[in-house]
Every structure is written in C-alpha cells, then in structure tokens.
Design a protein around this motif. Structure first.
Motif, PDB file in Angstrom:
ATOM      1  N   ASP A  51       0.915  -1.173   0.009  1.00 17.51           N
ATOM      2  CA  ASP A  51       0.106  -0.053   0.075  1.00 17.51           C
ATOM      3  C   ASP A  51       0.932   1.356   0.035  1.00 17.51           C
ATOM      4  O   ASP A  51       1.873   1.306   0.477  1.00 17.51           O
ATOM      5  CB  ASP A  51      -0.731   0.013   1.306  1.00 17.51           C
ATOM      6  N   MET A  52       0.274   2.246  -0.737  1.00 14.53           N
ATOM      7  CA  MET A  52       0.937   3.408  -0.700  1.00 14.53           C
ATOM      8  C   MET A  52       0.084   4.640  -0.380  1.00 14.53           C
ATOM      9  O   MET A  52      -1.065   4.630  -0.583  1.00 14.53           O
ATOM     10  CB  MET A  52       1.632   4.043  -2.212  1.00 14.53           C
ATOM     11  N   LEU A  53       0.592   5.345   0.762  1.00 18.02           N
ATOM     12  CA  LEU A  53      -0.420   6.259   1.256  1.00 18.02           C
ATOM     13  C   LEU A  53       0.081   7.787   1.305  1.00 18.02           C
ATOM     14  O   LEU A  53       1.160   7.972   1.437  1.00 18.02           O
ATOM     15  CB  LEU A  53      -0.757   5.929   2.801  1.00 18.02           C
ATOM     16  N   GLU A  54      -1.039   8.936   1.237  1.00 13.45           N
ATOM     17  CA  GLU A  54      -0.471  10.228   1.147  1.00 13.45           C
ATOM     18  C   GLU A  54      -1.511  10.893   1.758  1.00 13.45           C
ATOM     19  O   GLU A  54      -2.856  10.961   1.692  1.00 13.45           O
ATOM     20  CB  GLU A  54      -0.566  10.739  -0.391  1.00 13.45           C
ATOM     21  N   TRP A  55      -0.801  11.744   2.635  1.00 12.17           N
ATOM     22  CA  TRP A  55      -1.619  12.854   3.504  1.00 12.17           C
ATOM     23  C   TRP A  55      -1.619  14.187   2.793  1.00 12.17           C
ATOM     24  O   TRP A  55      -0.323  14.455   2.766  1.00 12.17           O
ATOM     25  CB  TRP A  55      -1.397  12.924   4.886  1.00 12.17           C
ATOM     26  N   ILE A  56      -2.605  14.858   2.546  1.00 12.55           N
ATOM     27  CA  ILE A  56      -2.533  16.141   1.673  1.00 12.55           C
ATOM     28  C   ILE A  56      -3.161  17.153   2.816  1.00 12.55           C
ATOM     29  O   ILE A  56      -4.364  16.984   3.201  1.00 12.55           O
ATOM     30  CB  ILE A  56      -3.227  15.932   0.185  1.00 12.55           C
ATOM     31  N   PHE A  57      -2.350  18.330   2.718  1.00 11.34           N
ATOM     32  CA  PHE A  57      -3.037  19.425   3.672  1.00 11.34           C
ATOM     33  C   PHE A  57      -3.168  20.662   2.401  1.00 11.34           C
ATOM     34  O   PHE A  57      -2.238  21.122   1.848  1.00 11.34           O
ATOM     35  CB  PHE A  57      -2.219  19.842   4.590  1.00 11.34           C
ATOM     36  N   GLY A  58      -4.270  20.807   2.091  1.00 11.20           N
ATOM     37  CA  GLY A  58      -4.742  22.057   0.897  1.00 11.20           C
ATOM     38  C   GLY A  58      -4.388  21.058  -0.091  1.00 11.20           C
ATOM     39  O   GLY A  58      -5.047  20.240  -0.648  1.00 11.20           O
ATOM     40  N   VAL A  60      -0.963  20.636  -0.588  1.00  8.08           N
ATOM     41  CA  VAL A  60       0.466  19.920  -0.364  1.00  8.08           C
ATOM     42  C   VAL A  60       0.469  18.624   0.238  1.00  8.08           C
ATOM     43  O   VAL A  60      -0.231  18.384   1.207  1.00  8.08           O
ATOM     44  CB  VAL A  60       1.353  20.939   0.570  1.00  8.08           C
ATOM     45  N   ILE A  61       1.369  17.929  -0.350  1.00  6.65           N
ATOM     46  CA  ILE A  61       1.513  16.428   0.502  1.00  6.65           C
ATOM     47  C   ILE A  61       2.210  16.751   1.776  1.00  6.65           C
ATOM     48  O   ILE A  61       3.608  17.158   1.680  1.00  6.65           O
ATOM     49  CB  ILE A  61       2.265  15.532  -0.343  1.00  6.65           C
ATOM     50  N   ILE A  62       1.829  16.336   2.830  1.00  5.75           N
ATOM     51  CA  ILE A  62       2.763  16.716   3.901  1.00  5.75           C
ATOM     52  C   ILE A  62       3.305  15.563   4.562  1.00  5.75           C
ATOM     53  O   ILE A  62       4.223  15.509   5.344  1.00  5.75           O
ATOM     54  CB  ILE A  62       1.834  17.318   4.993  1.00  5.75           C
ATOM     55  N   ALA A  63       2.895  14.415   4.384  1.00  9.81           N
ATOM     56  CA  ALA A  63       3.159  12.979   4.499  1.00  9.81           C
ATOM     57  C   ALA A  63       2.931  11.748   4.009  1.00  9.81           C
ATOM     58  O   ALA A  63       1.927  11.932   3.346  1.00  9.81           O
ATOM     59  CB  ALA A  63       2.909  12.768   6.263  1.00  9.81           C
ATOM     60  N   LYS A  64       3.785  10.749   3.886  1.00  4.24           N
ATOM     61  CA  LYS A  64       3.430   9.783   3.061  1.00  4.24           C
ATOM     62  C   LYS A  64       3.928   8.626   3.281  1.00  4.24           C
ATOM     63  O   LYS A  64       5.245   8.475   3.902  1.00  4.24           O
ATOM     64  CB  LYS A  64       3.781  10.033   1.514  1.00  4.24           C
ATOM     65  N   ILE A  65       3.530   7.375   3.123  1.00  7.11           N
ATOM     66  CA  ILE A  65       4.104   6.006   3.409  1.00  7.11           C
ATOM     67  C   ILE A  65       4.177   5.362   2.053  1.00  7.11           C
ATOM     68  O   ILE A  65       3.186   5.207   1.215  1.00  7.11           O
ATOM     69  CB  ILE A  65       3.158   5.206   4.153  1.00  7.11           C
ATOM     70  N   GLU A  66       5.339   4.975   1.813  1.00  7.49           N
ATOM     71  CA  GLU A  66       5.547   4.050   0.486  1.00  7.49           C
ATOM     72  C   GLU A  66       5.772   2.609   0.756  1.00  7.49           C
ATOM     73  O   GLU A  66       5.338   2.248   1.530  1.00  7.49           O
ATOM     74  CB  GLU A  66       6.929   4.621  -0.357  1.00  7.49           C
ATOM     75  N   HIS A  69       6.401   0.149   3.928  1.00 14.40           N
ATOM     76  CA  HIS A  69       6.152   0.942   5.065  1.00 14.40           C
ATOM     77  C   HIS A  69       7.081   2.129   5.294  1.00 14.40           C
ATOM     78  O   HIS A  69       7.555   2.507   6.348  1.00 14.40           O
ATOM     79  CB  HIS A  69       5.799   0.184   6.353  1.00 14.40           C
ATOM     80  N   LYS A  70       7.836   2.682   4.203  1.00 17.57           N
ATOM     81  CA  LYS A  70       8.704   3.611   4.314  1.00 17.57           C
ATOM     82  C   LYS A  70       7.905   5.205   4.744  1.00 17.57           C
ATOM     83  O   LYS A  70       7.224   5.461   3.674  1.00 17.57           O
ATOM     84  CB  LYS A  70       9.610   3.842   3.174  1.00 17.57           C
ATOM     85  N   ILE A  71       8.220   5.726   5.643  1.00 12.37           N
ATOM     86  CA  ILE A  71       7.553   6.991   6.002  1.00 12.37           C
ATOM     87  C   ILE A  71       8.470   8.154   5.650  1.00 12.37           C
ATOM     88  O   ILE A  71       9.733   8.198   5.874  1.00 12.37           O
ATOM     89  CB  ILE A  71       7.302   6.979   7.636  1.00 12.37           C
ATOM     90  N   SER A  72       7.684   9.079   5.168  1.00  4.58           N
ATOM     91  CA  SER A  72       8.593  10.443   5.079  1.00  4.58           C
ATOM     92  C   SER A  72       7.298  11.630   5.316  1.00  4.58           C
ATOM     93  O   SER A  72       6.227  11.628   5.241  1.00  4.58           O
ATOM     94  CB  SER A  72       8.992  10.610   3.523  1.00  4.58           C
ATOM     95  N   ILE A  73       7.968  12.661   6.171  1.00  3.01           N
ATOM     96  CA  ILE A  73       7.128  13.707   6.449  1.00  3.01           C
ATOM     97  C   ILE A  73       7.641  14.975   5.804  1.00  3.01           C
ATOM     98  O   ILE A  73       8.990  15.412   6.202  1.00  3.01           O
ATOM     99  CB  ILE A  73       7.239  13.964   8.077  1.00  3.01           C
ATOM    100  N   ASN A  74       6.937  15.959   5.401  1.00  2.00           N
ATOM    101  CA  ASN A  74       7.747  16.878   4.421  1.00  2.00           C
ATOM    102  C   ASN A  74       7.305  18.453   5.079  1.00  2.00           C
ATOM    103  O   ASN A  74       8.380  19.024   5.016  1.00  2.00           O
ATOM    104  CB  ASN A  74       6.872  16.744   3.150  1.00  2.00           C
ATOM    105  N   VAL A  75       6.473  18.581   5.936  1.00  4.46           N
ATOM    106  CA  VAL A  75       6.272  19.707   6.408  1.00  4.46           C
ATOM    107  C   VAL A  75       5.650  19.558   7.822  1.00  4.46           C
ATOM    108  O   VAL A  75       5.255  18.408   8.164  1.00  4.46           O
ATOM    109  CB  VAL A  75       5.370  20.616   5.838  1.00  4.46           C
ATOM    110  N   PHE A  76       5.897  20.715   8.743  1.00  4.81           N
ATOM    111  CA  PHE A  76       5.319  20.415  10.313  1.00  4.81           C
ATOM    112  C   PHE A  76       5.954  19.059  10.919  1.00  4.81           C
ATOM    113  O   PHE A  76       5.366  18.307  11.630  1.00  4.81           O
ATOM    114  CB  PHE A  76       3.776  20.215  10.413  1.00  4.81           C
TER     115      PHE A  76
END
Length: 271
Positions: A51-58, A60-66, A69-76
C-alpha cells in the motif's frame, strides 16, 4: 431488470483489476482547541505491505508512506507523526496554521480516500482555583454523541469514563481515596466537576475523546491555591490592631494631660 444492469456496471466500475475503490465526498468536521493533539484516522485497521498512502493538506503532500512502510514527512516535522501500521496522522500541539482541509489517499489492493476539515479554536488550558471551591473541566462540546469514548485521567490514572456504545457513565472516585466521592460527570457534555478541591488536586488533567474518524487529546493544568490561616483571621487581626492603636493613643493622651497639669501646678506654687 434495468436496475440490476445499472448495479452491475456500478460494481464493475469499482472493481478494476481486483482493486476496490472506496471514495467518499463526505468531509468529517474536526473541532479542536489550540494546543490539543489530534489523531486523524485513515480508515483502515492495517496497511498492506504494497500500500502507498499520502496525507494532503490543502494542495501540499505533508506526509506519505511508500512501499514496505517507508515513512516520509515533508512539513510540520516537529508536529506530525505518521503510524506505519494503520496510516493515522497525529498533529501535536496544534495551532491556527494547522487549520484547514486534510485528505488521505491510499492506493494498493484497495483504494480509499477520506477528507477532514480541521478547525482550531482558542481556549484556556490553565486553571487557578482557591482551595475548597468547585471547578469544571470542559470538553468544549455541546453534546458528546459524536464520540464513542470519553476518558478523564489524572497522573495517568482514569478518573471518569463515558462509553456511548455500552451506555457506561463511570466515576473512579469511590475506590480512589484521593478524590473520595468529590467527582461529578456531565452526561451530556462530558465535563468533569471536582468539588471541594484540595491542594493535592493540583496537576495536569488529561482528556481523551475518541470517535471513529479522529481522537482529541487535551491537557489541562490545574493549580489550587491555599489561602492559609491568615486569610480567615484577617478581620480579627485587623480589629486587634485597631484596638491596640486606640489604647496607645489613649495612653499618650493621658500622659500628655498629666504632664500639662503638673506643669501648671508648679507655676501656681512658684507664684
């Protein structure tokens, strides 16, 4: 027959190469107070390895899981946490800059999409009260029907809980000698009332409000002031001081009168 054909094409449209697509236009409202922590649920119990997951704020992609289960957080980055198991997003110590529309997209064996509208309100997280008074700790909701579970804790010990599923309203104050029957719980709002508060009740109270879509966590710092013995005896001490002042003034008046009279006596004798 025509209705069955329509249903067939709808189901077929959702099932493409074995992938089930679940998309909802519903926007979940989430109202929090400044300084709260909020957990937004992705809507799955467990992510699959592909599974691939993206959290979008407005926009902008702020966090995602590739994959894997590789996690990356882009803002905040200092405020966000992303659960690698279920994809839930935690926003800690929330401020007005975190207010807005959040969207989560999951792509894999199944595809889902959910949206949340987060609003941030002001509110006092510190309360000062005099010993012996009553205090109310508020959930800040008119009615808790949207929440499945409400928990009040003090020093990590559960004080009170409301479980809407089982219609449970429970206070843990009779078995706990600390509060000793001094707690009340508002069944509609979930507010916690502490009567005849003591200095030992000072500390951080924790509120957890859990629903199917999100969880709110709040800390409220309570400081109980001890007025001390002097406050209750204030009128008595003031009266004693005033009485002593009158006595000193009277004594000085008598002394002056005697001295003046004695002076006149000497003058008359010499004459």
């Amino acid at each position: 027959m025509r209705n069955h054909s329509f249903l067939f094409w709808v189901v077929l449209g959702l099932l493409v190469d074995g992938v089930f697509v679940s998309v909802t236009d519903e926007v979940k409202p989430v109202s929090v107070m400044k300084g709260d922590s909020v957990i937004l649920n992705a809507g799955v119990s467990e992510l699959q390895s592909d599974d691939m997951l993206e959290w979008i704020f407005g926009e902008v992609i702020i966090a995602k899981i590739e994959e894997k289960h590789k996690i990356s957080i882009n803002v905040f980055r200092d405020r966000l946490e992303l659960d690698s198991q279920n994809g839930s997003l935690t926003i800690k110590d929330i401020t007005n800059e975190h207010e807005g529309l959040y969207k989560v997209d999951i792509r894999g064996r199944s595809e889902t999409s959910k949206r949340f509208n987060v609003t941030v309100r002001g509110g006092a997280k510190k309360k000062i009260v005099m010993m012996g008074e009553s205090i109310s700790l508020h959930t800040s909701v008119i009615e808790i029907k949207g929440y499945d579970l409400v928990l009040w804790k003090f020093e990590d010990h559960v004080m009170a809980e409301i479980n809407k599923g089982t219609d449970l309203f429970l206070l843990h104050d009779t078995s706990d000698e600390k509060f000793n029957g001094r707690l009340d719980l508002d069944r509609q709002t979930g507010d916690l009332i502490i009567r005849s508060i003591q200095t030992t009740d000072s500390g951080v109270y924790q509120l957890n409000m859990i629903s199917s879509s999100h969880t709110i966590q709040r800390n409220i710092t309570v400081t109980v002031s001890d007025p001390g013995p002097h406050t209750n005896n204030g009128p008595l001490i003031w009266g004693l001081s005033l009485g002593i002042g009158f006595l000193v003034a009277f004594a000085l008046g008598v002394l002056c009168h005697c001295m003046i009279k004695k002076g006149f006596s000497r003058v008359s004798t010499s004459g």
